[in-house]
Write a protein that holds these residues in place. Structure first.
Motif, PDB file in Angstrom:
ATOM      1  N   ARG A  59       0.816  -1.212   0.000  1.00 45.97           N
ATOM      2  CA  ARG A  59       0.000   0.000   0.000  1.00 45.97           C
ATOM      3  C   ARG A  59       0.843   1.252   0.000  1.00 45.97           C
ATOM      4  O   ARG A  59       0.336   2.333  -0.276  1.00 45.97           O
ATOM      5  CB  ARG A  59      -0.935  -0.009   1.204  1.00 45.97           C
ATOM      6  N   SER A  60       2.129   1.114   0.318  1.00 49.44           N
ATOM      7  CA  SER A  60       2.955   2.316   0.405  1.00 49.44           C
ATOM      8  C   SER A  60       4.085   2.322  -0.635  1.00 49.44           C
ATOM      9  O   SER A  60       4.377   3.358  -1.217  1.00 49.44           O
ATOM     10  CB  SER A  60       3.536   2.451   1.810  1.00 49.44           C
ATOM     11  N   ASP A  61       4.726   1.169  -0.889  1.00 48.88           N
ATOM     12  CA  ASP A  61       5.900   1.162  -1.763  1.00 48.88           C
ATOM     13  C   ASP A  61       5.549   0.659  -3.148  1.00 48.88           C
ATOM     14  O   ASP A  61       4.823  -0.327  -3.302  1.00 48.88           O
ATOM     15  CB  ASP A  61       6.993   0.239  -1.188  1.00 48.88           C
ATOM     16  N   VAL A  62       6.086   1.345  -4.135  1.00 51.06           N
ATOM     17  CA  VAL A  62       5.907   0.884  -5.510  1.00 51.06           C
ATOM     18  C   VAL A  62       6.870  -0.279  -5.744  1.00 51.06           C
ATOM     19  O   VAL A  62       8.076  -0.137  -5.574  1.00 51.06           O
ATOM     20  CB  VAL A  62       6.221   2.009  -6.506  1.00 51.06           C
ATOM     21  N   PRO A  63       6.375  -1.445  -6.112  1.00 50.33           N
ATOM     22  CA  PRO A  63       7.288  -2.565  -6.345  1.00 50.33           C
ATOM     23  C   PRO A  63       8.073  -2.347  -7.637  1.00 50.33           C
ATOM     24  O   PRO A  63       7.482  -2.016  -8.660  1.00 50.33           O
ATOM     25  CB  PRO A  63       6.347  -3.766  -6.465  1.00 50.33           C
ATOM     26  N   PRO A  64       9.388  -2.488  -7.603  1.00 51.98           N
ATOM     27  CA  PRO A  64      10.151  -2.317  -8.835  1.00 51.98           C
ATOM     28  C   PRO A  64      10.010  -3.550  -9.725  1.00 51.98           C
ATOM     29  O   PRO A  64       9.679  -4.634  -9.240  1.00 51.98           O
ATOM     30  CB  PRO A  64      11.591  -2.194  -8.317  1.00 51.98           C
ATOM     31  N   LEU A  65      10.232  -3.358 -11.024  1.00 45.56           N
ATOM     32  CA  LEU A  65      10.195  -4.488 -11.952  1.00 45.56           C
ATOM     33  C   LEU A  65      11.539  -5.196 -11.857  1.00 45.56           C
ATOM     34  O   LEU A  65      12.568  -4.645 -12.248  1.00 45.56           O
ATOM     35  CB  LEU A  65       9.949  -3.980 -13.381  1.00 45.56           C
TER      36      LEU A  65
END
Lengths: 317, 329, 334
Positions: C301-307
């Protein structure tokens, strides 16, 4: 299977878009009636001088205010001029004015509307503001104001030119009338065309075939003239048909008010105006030009409706 | 099983400038009480017109010109428009393809559902609103009472389609006709809607007719599938039999040409050559003959009728001289 | 690995919109958010996802039909995302597009021959005298007879029009074609014809495709690599074979599970993704999929998951997936 197989088009070709429209138009009886009336009128206007038994100016003071008869089918007026000849000549005036005004208005409207719709931006905003302003002022008022304010300076200028060049052209007041009246008519008639074309262009410029043309690297000019405009002509034709009728009525209205075509040049408007003064005694002087004007207006409306149905078929195939 | 809907020899014509063109050419279909029938076909095969003709909603210049459509003992095609109007909504519910254009954009969704109830069953307005909220809950719309006051544009595509389904269900119909209700929706939403309709059907025991061009979509929904081609039924079969043993060459071609999650990637798909015939330009004989790989002489001259497929399950019928054995007239 | 034909770097597209009855509220549609993909010569890369995921926007921005808000598209050593119309013109020959709707993709007032000849003559790729042969060849390439050249679009069926649209894209002998839902609007029996045609043409001319679609079965059939997009971001990027055998992102798994199957029994026992795609006007913070994800945790909900590349060539943007074996699928409540 696509390998090697080549698809052939069906032999029987469906008719073209225009031919389809023409067929639909022909099936519309009112539109055909309108078309016939207008064709007759165009013919009469074009060949009027060779058709009329009398000159529209020749007076015969012994035969004033005659009721309709075999010799004078629409009777004669207070100067003994043949009313039918004058109505026929009035058709020339009406057509000439309507066509000139409409051509000028359509040219201005199409160019400005297409550019505004296609490129958008500040030009578009300005143009829309101008059309809003123009369309919100009563047309008659606008023309009267333009005439009143410009007639005198232009006459003075022409007089001056005449003194310089001695060219009799500059003494011809009919030219001033025409240029001024019909120039101002064109000036107030183009905004609807501009708005129509702009709206058309706005909707067409986002069609996939326009995007595809952009993806092919074609220039904006080619895209506008070959991809956008040809697809915008349908509604424009309908508008022009209606616009011609409106221009005729407008011309009559101005002449009726005495700011359009001046006597002795016959116009339906000034004939109606003259006829109105004596209509209790000589109703034919009012009825003849009024009836012709009414018939022509209705004909244009029928044709416009028919064209609309023919060019924008919805829910039928 | 009792047939709730029994269509016999239905024909529908389009009035063209050049004369009438036949779009639907003698369709026979039955829907049993509580059964769900999938109608599959490509654009122009007449699948939607067939269903619209039943409730008197055919567009201008298109008319049902023959046949009977028996619904609960009454011929729908012979009914007056007033009788049909009363039937629509109360006995037969309809869900259309595009939920955006099928909902009135300037009316709150609660009012639209309630209106259907007030007109159909003469319910009082407050009771109708109450029922509308129930219906929204039934079709899986969260916080239904708040949604009653929403306008269609405030809802997503999937939610709008749920509202359409709620309207379709408002009169507790015995037959629900769904005309490509998921075509405009995303895959995950599509799946939700299919599940919803299946649950509702099981709960209320309605019959469902689901029109689609997507064979795979209704595999999980329909009890029986009718495949339409060029205005005729070419195959009519229980769903599992159809996928196990497709019989008509058109059905086989359709199934083979669908890429699936199990076929060989990058391979050429077996495709059906050509395009379906235009209405009014049908070939004599079997309408599929010009595109058929198995075509024989008789196919180009006589029209095959729906006949039982020899050796297959009961209720499996196909209209083909070659694959369905007999059937020639 | 050879150098990519086309490199997409941090491609971002935002559309300003005005909301409310009088357009009184300004808002931004976040259509595309920092997309990075390399496309190799000769491959078919597919982008799949639901509406609003930004797959079509990607296609338009790559071709500079829509100007990206930021980011670059490197083709032949040039950042074409920065070019204006004039600068773009020489590249247009190499980079082409086929649209979804066969009924509005051709100018109704131009014959097929005119439509195909226009780009050839405009770019000076053939003389007037050679144009007939060129048209003949183009039409033959897409399986149409020469006689179509004098026909108007309304005389053609949907499939035939789409063949013409493909021929138009081929007219300038491009290297790269964006197929924007190019078969979605066609009838089922015609879809397979066009898919075969696209495969044939790729083989014949060594074309590179960016194939934009929502139909996973179709995508699996024709792609070398597949990118799954969700709300403007890549969720997963993998070779087609790997993606369909071992989908790693929970969204990919849900999408695959939603694909209708022609097996009636299988079709009734699938897992379902609940809820709908949130509005791209206000995408959720963190992982944009967390509102529908069965695995969502606080971090999502807070961190954008990297590819991240978890196996060679297989990247996934999910906090819950760190390697193909170490996922927390097993512990998930769903």
């Amino acid at each position: 299977m696509t390998d090697g197989t080549i698809i052939n088009p069906p032999e029987d070709r469906p008719s073209s878009l225009w031919r389809d429209a023409w067929r639909r138009l022909r099936r519309n009886r009112l539109a055909v009636a309108g078309l016939v009336v207008l064709a007759v009128l165009v013919f009469v206007a074009a060949f009027g001088p060779w058709l009329t038994p009398y000159d529209f100016l020749s007076q015969n003071l012994d035969a004033r205010n005659l009721p309709p008869s075999l010799g004078h089918p629409f009777g004669t007026d207070d100067l003994g001029r043949d009313v039918m000849s004058r109505v026929i000549y009035g058709a020339r005036t009406a057509f000439l004015v309507a066509v000139l005004v409409t051509v000028v208005a359509v040219l201005i409207g199409v160019v400005l509307g297409a550019i505004a719709g296609f490129y958008g931006g500040r030009f578009d905003k300005t143009l829309m503001w101008v059309t809003d302003m123009t369309m919100s002022v009563p047309q008659l008022l606008l023309v009267v104001v333009i005439n009143a304010s410009l007639k005198q300076p232009i006459s003075l200028w022409m007089e001056a030119r005449y003194m310089e060049t001695m060219n009799p052209l500059y003494r011809n007041s009919a030219i001033i009338d025409f240029v001024l009246v019909f120039g101002s008519m064109a000036l107030i008639s183009w905004p609807p065309y501009a708005r129509l074309v702009r709206a058309q262009v706005l909707s067409i410029r986002n069609r996939p075939y326009v995007t595809a043309a952009r993806a092919l690297g074609l220039t904006n000019r080619i895209i506008l003239t070959r991809y956008v405009m040809p697809n915008a002509v349908g509604p424009l034709i309908v508008a022009i048909s209606a616009g011609l009728g409106t221009a005729m009525v407008l011309e009559s209205a101005f002449s009726f008010l005495g700011i359009g075509v001046n006597p002795p040049t016959p116009s339906w408007g000034n004939m109606i105006s003259d006829g109105l003064r004596v209509w209790t005694n000589y109703p034919h002087l009012l009825l003849a030009p009024a009836a012709v004007l009414a018939v022509v207006t209705v004909a244009f409306n029928f044709l416009g409706d028919g064209l609309n149905d023919a060019l924008n078929p919805k829910g039928q195939k | 099983m009792n047939a709730l809907l029994d269509i016999r020899g239905l024909t529908i014509d389009i009035d063209r400038d050049s004369g009438p063109a036949r779009v639907v050419d003698g369709i026979d279909l039955t829907v049993a009480e509580g059964e769900s029938l999938g109608i599959v076909g490509e654009s122009g095969c007449g699948k939607s017109l067939t269903m619209l003709s039943l409730v008197g909603l055919l567009p201008n210049r298109i008319r049902a010109t023959g046949g009977v459509a028996d619904f609960a003992g009454k011929d729908l095609l012979a009914m007056s428009s007033e009788e049909l109007r009363r039937l629509r909504g109360s006995q037969i519910g309809f869900i259309f393809q595009d939920p955006m254009t099928s909902l009135n954009p300037v009316m709150r969704v609660g009012a639209q559902i309630a209106e259907a109830l007030v007109y159909q069953s003469g319910m009082a307005k407050p009771a109708a609103m109450e029922r509308a909220a129930e219906l929204l809950e039934l079709v899986g719309i969260p916080s239904p009472r708040d949604r009653l006051m929403a306008y269609p544009h405030e809802l997503s595509g999937g939610m709008r389609q749920r509202v359409m389904i709620a309207i379709g269900l408002a009169g507790s119909p015995r037959l629900l006709i769904a005309d490509e209700p998921t075509t405009a929706l995303d895959v995950t939403i599509q799946a939700q809607i299919v599940d919803l309709v299946r649950d509702l059907k099981d709960r209320f025991g309605m019959s469902v007719v689901w029109i689609t061009h997507d064979l795979a979509l209704i595999a999980g929904l329909a009890d029986r599938i009718a495949v339409l081609y060029a205005g005729t039924v070419v195959e009519d079969s229980p769903v599992d039999v159809l996928f196990e043993r497709p019989t008509h060459p058109y059905t086989r071609g359709l199934l083979a040409s669908l890429p699936t999650l199990t076929d060989k990637p990058m391979s050429r798909l077996p495709s059906i050559a050509g395009t379906p015939p235009e209405p009014g330009r049908r070939p004599p004989g079997c309408p599929f003959a010009p595109r058929c790989a198995l075509v024989t002489a008789v196919c180009t001259t006589s029209v095959p009728r729906l006949a039982p497929v020899a050796g297959s399950a009961p209720g499996h019928r196909a209209a083909c001289f070659v694959t369905a054995g007999e059937g020639a007239s | 690995m050879t150098a990519p034909l086309l490199s997409i770097r941090n491609l971002t597209k935002e559309f300003p919109v005005r909301l409310g009855a009088f357009g009184e509220r300004a808002a931004t549609v976040h259509a595309l958010d920092c997309l990075n993909i390399d496309i190799s010569e000769g491959e078919t890369l597919s982008l799949v996802g639901e509406s609003g995921c930004g797959k079509s926007t990607t296609g338009y921005c790559v071709l500079n039909i829509q100007r990206p808000t930021s980011g670059s598209v490197i083709y032949a050593g040039t950042d074409i995302a920065q070019l204006d119309d004039d600068g773009m013109r020489p590249f247009r020959r190499d980079l082409q597009i086929v649209f979804q709707d066969p009924y509005s993709t051709l100018n109704p007032r131009m014959t097929i021959g005119e439509a195909l000849a226009e780009p050839i003559l405009f770019h000076g790729l053939a003389r007037k005298s050679e144009i007939r042969d060129r048209l003949h060849q183009l039409l033959a390439d897409v399986g149409l007879s020469e006689r179509f050249a004098s026909r108007y679009p309304h005389e053609l069926s949907g499939g035939q029009r789409q063949r013409v649209a493909i021929a138009r894209a081929l007219a300038c002998q491009p290297r790269f074609i964006v197929c924007d839902e190019a078969i979605s609007a066609l009838d089922v029996s015609v879809q397979a014809q066009i898919l075969n045609l696209l495969l044939d043409l790729q083989q014949k001319y060594g074309l590179t495709y960016l194939f934009i679609a929502h139909d996973l079965a179709v995508v699996r059939h024709i792609s070398d690599r597949v990118g799954v997009m969700y709300l403007g971001r890549l969720a997963e990027l993998a070779p087609a074979a790997a993606l369909f055998v071992q989908p790693l992102h929970p969204y990919t798994r849900a999408l695959l599970s939603a694909v209708p199957s022609t097996d009636p029994r299988a079709a009734r026992t699938r897992q379902r993704l609940q809820g709908e795609v949130p509005s791209p006007l206000a995408p959720p913070p963190g992982c944009r999929f967390h509102t529908r994800c069965p695995l969502a945790r606080a971090q999502c909900r807070s961190d954008v998951p990297p590819l991240r590349e978890v196996v060679s060539g297989h990247s996934v943007a999910c906090h819950a997936v760190s390697s193909p074996t170490a996922t927390n699928w097993e512990h998930s409540p769903a």
